[in-house]
Design a protein around this motif. Structure first.
Motif, mmCIF file in Angstrom:
data_model
loop_
_atom_site.group_PDB
_atom_site.id
_atom_site.type_symbol
_atom_site.label_atom_id
_atom_site.label_comp_id
_atom_site.label_asym_id
_atom_site.label_seq_id
_atom_site.Cartn_x
_atom_site.Cartn_y
_atom_site.Cartn_z
ATOM 1 N N GLY A 1 0.785 -1.090 -0.032
ATOM 2 C CA GLY A 1 0.078 0.106 0.013
ATOM 3 C C GLY A 1 1.025 1.298 0.019
ATOM 4 O O GLY A 1 0.272 2.217 -0.595
ATOM 5 N N GLY A 2 2.020 1.277 0.663
ATOM 6 C CA GLY A 2 2.996 2.356 0.814
ATOM 7 C C GLY A 2 3.585 2.552 -0.550
ATOM 8 O O GLY A 2 3.716 3.773 -1.115
ATOM 9 N N VAL A 3 3.923 1.389 -1.208
ATOM 10 C CA VAL A 3 4.547 1.498 -2.622
ATOM 11 C C VAL A 3 3.637 2.077 -3.686
ATOM 12 O O VAL A 3 3.981 2.917 -4.245
ATOM 13 N N GLY A 4 2.367 1.586 -3.287
ATOM 14 C CA GLY A 4 0.976 2.262 -4.227
ATOM 15 C C GLY A 4 1.090 3.640 -4.011
ATOM 16 O O GLY A 4 0.721 4.380 -4.994
ATOM 17 N N TRP A 5 1.175 4.220 -2.770
ATOM 18 C CA TRP A 5 0.726 5.687 -2.502
ATOM 19 C C TRP A 5 2.052 6.370 -3.064
ATOM 20 O O TRP A 5 1.623 7.608 -3.682
ATOM 21 N N LEU A 6 3.185 5.923 -2.901
ATOM 22 C CA LEU A 6 4.342 6.600 -3.351
ATOM 23 C C LEU A 6 4.174 6.641 -4.906
ATOM 24 O O LEU A 6 4.711 7.747 -5.639
ATOM 25 N N LEU A 7 4.013 5.717 -5.607
ATOM 26 C CA LEU A 7 3.754 5.668 -7.125
ATOM 27 C C LEU A 7 2.475 6.648 -7.369
ATOM 28 O O LEU A 7 2.629 7.357 -8.492
ATOM 29 N N ASP A 8 1.422 6.632 -6.605
ATOM 30 C CA ASP A 8 0.468 7.849 -7.019
ATOM 31 C C ASP A 8 0.870 9.047 -6.950
ATOM 32 O O ASP A 8 0.359 9.983 -7.607
ATOM 33 N N ARG A 9 1.741 9.383 -5.901
ATOM 34 C CA ARG A 9 2.211 10.797 -5.730
ATOM 35 C C ARG A 9 3.280 10.939 -6.874
ATOM 36 O O ARG A 9 3.321 12.202 -7.204
ATOM 37 N N TRP A 10 3.879 10.117 -7.324
ATOM 38 C CA TRP A 10 5.010 10.394 -8.193
ATOM 39 C C TRP A 10 4.543 10.516 -9.491
ATOM 40 O O TRP A 10 4.712 11.426 -10.292
ATOM 41 N N ILE B 1 -2.603 -2.215 -2.067
ATOM 42 C CA ILE B 1 -3.202 -2.689 -0.992
ATOM 43 C C ILE B 1 -3.775 -4.221 -1.461
ATOM 44 O O ILE B 1 -3.450 -5.305 -0.614
ATOM 45 N N LEU B 2 -4.557 -4.498 -2.359
ATOM 46 C CA LEU B 2 -4.796 -5.731 -2.899
ATOM 47 C C LEU B 2 -3.767 -6.649 -3.257
ATOM 48 O O LEU B 2 -3.797 -7.698 -2.855
ATOM 49 N N LEU B 3 -2.811 -6.273 -4.028
ATOM 50 C CA LEU B 3 -1.607 -7.059 -4.217
ATOM 51 C C LEU B 3 -0.914 -7.455 -2.960
ATOM 52 O O LEU B 3 -0.346 -8.552 -2.705
ATOM 53 N N GLY B 4 -0.900 -6.451 -2.036
ATOM 54 C CA GLY B 4 -0.181 -6.949 -0.722
ATOM 55 C C GLY B 4 -0.885 -7.815 -0.004
ATOM 56 O O GLY B 4 -0.577 -8.725 0.621
ATOM 57 N N ALA B 5 -2.263 -7.645 0.107
ATOM 58 C CA ALA B 5 -3.324 -8.801 0.722
ATOM 59 C C ALA B 5 -3.104 -10.046 -0.115
ATOM 60 O O ALA B 5 -2.809 -11.101 0.688
ATOM 61 N N GLY B 6 -3.124 -9.746 -1.260
ATOM 62 C CA GLY B 6 -2.937 -11.513 -2.017
ATOM 63 C C GLY B 6 -1.409 -12.109 -1.647
ATOM 64 O O GLY B 6 -1.677 -13.216 -1.514
ATOM 65 N N LEU B 7 -0.446 -11.320 -1.696
ATOM 66 C CA LEU B 7 0.673 -11.996 -1.607
ATOM 67 C C LEU B 7 0.953 -12.430 -0.092
ATOM 68 O O LEU B 7 1.708 -13.322 0.142
ATOM 69 N N ALA B 8 0.460 -11.698 0.631
ATOM 70 C CA ALA B 8 0.278 -11.931 2.375
ATOM 71 C C ALA B 8 -0.310 -13.307 2.559
ATOM 72 O O ALA B 8 0.140 -14.179 3.405
#
Length: 69
Positions: free
Chosen positions: A27-36, A47-54
């Motif tokens: 989710g943090g990586v996604g947030w950083l990509l959104d800002r960039w 968040i969805l990718l992180g939940a799936g991988l977890a």
């Protein structure tokens, strides 16, 4: 035949830690990509990718070992 000491014990806090850390990290990586990139959807995908991988990591860690016999 006894089980070895390195088999997973099924600790629910470890599973919870996998889930929380996966969601926070991706989710943090996604947030950083959104800002960039100036987008608004990468945090949701992260968040969805992180939940799936977890979930995958949790199932892979705690599944019953196969019997070689």
């Amino acid at each position: 035949m006894s089980q070895s000491d390195d088999t997973p014990k099924g600790d629910p806090w470890l599973a919870f830690g996998y889930l929380v850390s996966g969601v926070l990290l991706y989710g943090g990586v996604g947030w950083l990509l959104d800002r960039w990139w100036g987008t608004e959807f990468m945090v949701i995908l992260g968040i969805l990718l992180g939940a799936g991988l977890a979930l995958y990591q949790t199932f892979a860690r705690f599944r019953a070992p196969s019997d070689p016999n």
